[in-house]
Design an enzyme around this catalytic site. Structure first.
Site, PDB file in Angstrom:
ATOM      1  N   HIS A 111      26.299   8.099 -41.266  1.00 26.40           N
ATOM      2  CA  HIS A 111      25.640   8.522 -39.963  1.00 26.40           C
ATOM      3  C   HIS A 111      26.689   8.916 -39.241  1.00 26.40           C
ATOM      4  O   HIS A 111      26.649  10.082 -38.469  1.00 26.40           O
ATOM      5  CB  HIS A 111      24.591   7.571 -39.517  1.00 26.40           C
ATOM      6  CG  HIS A 111      23.301   7.728 -40.311  1.00 26.40           C
ATOM      7  ND1 HIS A 111      22.226   8.302 -39.687  1.00 26.40           N
ATOM      8  CD2 HIS A 111      22.950   7.211 -41.569  1.00 26.40           C
ATOM      9  CE1 HIS A 111      21.051   8.265 -40.677  1.00 26.40           C
ATOM     10  NE2 HIS A 111      21.610   7.640 -41.488  1.00 26.40           N
ATOM     11  N   SER A 160      16.920  12.417 -40.649  1.00 27.66           N
ATOM     12  CA  SER A 160      18.070  12.180 -39.471  1.00 27.66           C
ATOM     13  C   SER A 160      18.954  13.415 -39.511  1.00 27.66           C
ATOM     14  O   SER A 160      19.342  13.801 -38.287  1.00 27.66           O
ATOM     15  CB  SER A 160      18.890  10.973 -40.147  1.00 27.66           C
ATOM     16  OG  SER A 160      18.289   9.949 -40.047  1.00 27.66           O
ATOM     17  N   THR A 206      19.626   1.875 -34.064  1.00 27.72           N
ATOM     18  CA  THR A 206      19.161   0.405 -33.853  1.00 27.72           C
ATOM     19  C   THR A 206      19.478  -0.567 -35.073  1.00 27.72           C
ATOM     20  O   THR A 206      19.180  -1.821 -35.427  1.00 27.72           O
ATOM     21  CB  THR A 206      17.563   0.667 -34.293  1.00 27.72           C
ATOM     22  OG1 THR A 206      17.452   1.405 -35.376  1.00 27.72           O
ATOM     23  CG2 THR A 206      16.982   1.459 -32.936  1.00 27.72           C
ATOM     24  N   ASP A 250      17.691   6.568 -33.771  1.00 25.95           N
ATOM     25  CA  ASP A 250      17.877   6.457 -35.240  1.00 25.95           C
ATOM     26  C   ASP A 250      17.738   4.859 -35.441  1.00 25.95           C
ATOM     27  O   ASP A 250      19.101   4.570 -35.569  1.00 25.95           O
ATOM     28  CB  ASP A 250      18.713   7.530 -36.018  1.00 25.95           C
ATOM     29  CG  ASP A 250      18.548   7.637 -37.229  1.00 25.95           C
ATOM     30  OD1 ASP A 250      17.450   7.058 -38.005  1.00 25.95           O
ATOM     31  OD2 ASP A 250      19.214   8.752 -37.895  1.00 25.95           O
ATOM     32  N   ARG A 265      15.784   9.146 -47.297  1.00 27.68           N
ATOM     33  CA  ARG A 265      16.886  10.350 -47.960  1.00 27.68           C
ATOM     34  C   ARG A 265      15.923  11.704 -47.942  1.00 27.68           C
ATOM     35  O   ARG A 265      16.235  12.555 -48.729  1.00 27.68           O
ATOM     36  CB  ARG A 265      17.309  10.310 -49.171  1.00 27.68           C
ATOM     37  CG  ARG A 265      18.098   8.730 -49.718  1.00 27.68           C
ATOM     38  CD  ARG A 265      19.564   8.893 -49.060  1.00 27.68           C
ATOM     39  NE  ARG A 265      19.533   8.595 -47.469  1.00 27.68           N
ATOM     40  CZ  ARG A 265      19.177   7.050 -46.969  1.00 27.68           C
ATOM     41  NH1 ARG A 265      18.565   6.522 -47.664  1.00 27.68           N
ATOM     42  NH2 ARG A 265      19.493   6.901 -45.914  1.00 27.68           N
ATOM     43  N   SER A 266      14.941  11.813 -46.956  1.00 23.83           N
ATOM     44  CA  SER A 266      14.069  13.004 -46.990  1.00 23.83           C
ATOM     45  C   SER A 266      14.763  14.223 -46.249  1.00 23.83           C
ATOM     46  O   SER A 266      14.383  15.174 -46.334  1.00 23.83           O
ATOM     47  CB  SER A 266      12.869  12.526 -46.633  1.00 23.83           C
ATOM     48  OG  SER A 266      12.942  12.136 -44.885  1.00 23.83           O
TER      49      SER A 266
END
Length: 181
Positions: A48, A14, A33, A82, A10-11
């Site tokens: 996402h 993405s 992936t 990702d 959660r930085s």
């Protein structure tokens, strides 16, 4: 150009990768992936998906990443991968690495070694743009189980090897990008 974007859970890594892909001006293919093996992972994948541009292509590839990138790379394409973290986890369990680590054996897994080497060899030769997202898992405590230690060690090695062949490497913390290379 190849770019590795790393950061903790959660930085914002993405989100940054998605923004850079959108700003590239290229046709974007999102290379996922992750596999939806349970309800929680299905929810994460959906989060996402909702955030992505609907015009982007999607390829789901849990194991054969180097071949997939080779197949889809083109001068007018931005491939957004990702993420390398889930790819590595998939590899550990697809071959013998996880079983060897859990049994306390030395790990000699050709599938793992071959797939990671293929990625590192292929990346510099790909046309177009490639953005790879990966977790930074080496900032915490040393894991207590052999399998977790194997994962942390292999992940650190993978990030180093991918960073070495990328033109840009960015660390994301608290949503803030820091250019490392």
């Amino acid at each position: 150009m190849r770019e590795l974007i790393i950061g903790g859970a959660r930085s914002g890594k993405s989100v940054l990768a998605e923004r850079r892909a959108s700003e590239s001006g290229l046709r974007v293919i999102y290379v996922a992936t992750a596999l939806a093996l349970d309800a929680e992972m299905s929810r994460r994948i959906e989060q996402h998906r909702v955030r992505r541009c609907p015009e982007w292509g999607l390829v789901v590839e849990p194991l054969e990443l180097a071949a997939t990138l080779h197949r889809h790379a083109a001068p007018e394409v931005c491939l957004l991968v990702d993420c390398l973290t889930l790819w590595l986890s998939n590899l550990l369990f697809a071959g013998e690495a996880a079983n060897q680590a859990e049994a306390g054996e030395a790990v000699h897994c050709q599938r793992l070694a071959g797939a990671t080497q293929a990625l590192v060899d292929r990346l510099p030769k790909l046309p177009g743009r490639v953005i790879l997202v990966s977790n930074e898992v080496g900032c915490g405590i040393v894991p207590t189980t052999p399998l977790s230690r194997l994962f942390a060690d292999e992940h650190g090695r993978l990030n180093q090897r991918v960073a070495a062949v990328c033109e840009r490497v960015t660390l994301v913390a608290a949503g803030l990008p820091l250019t490392l290379k």
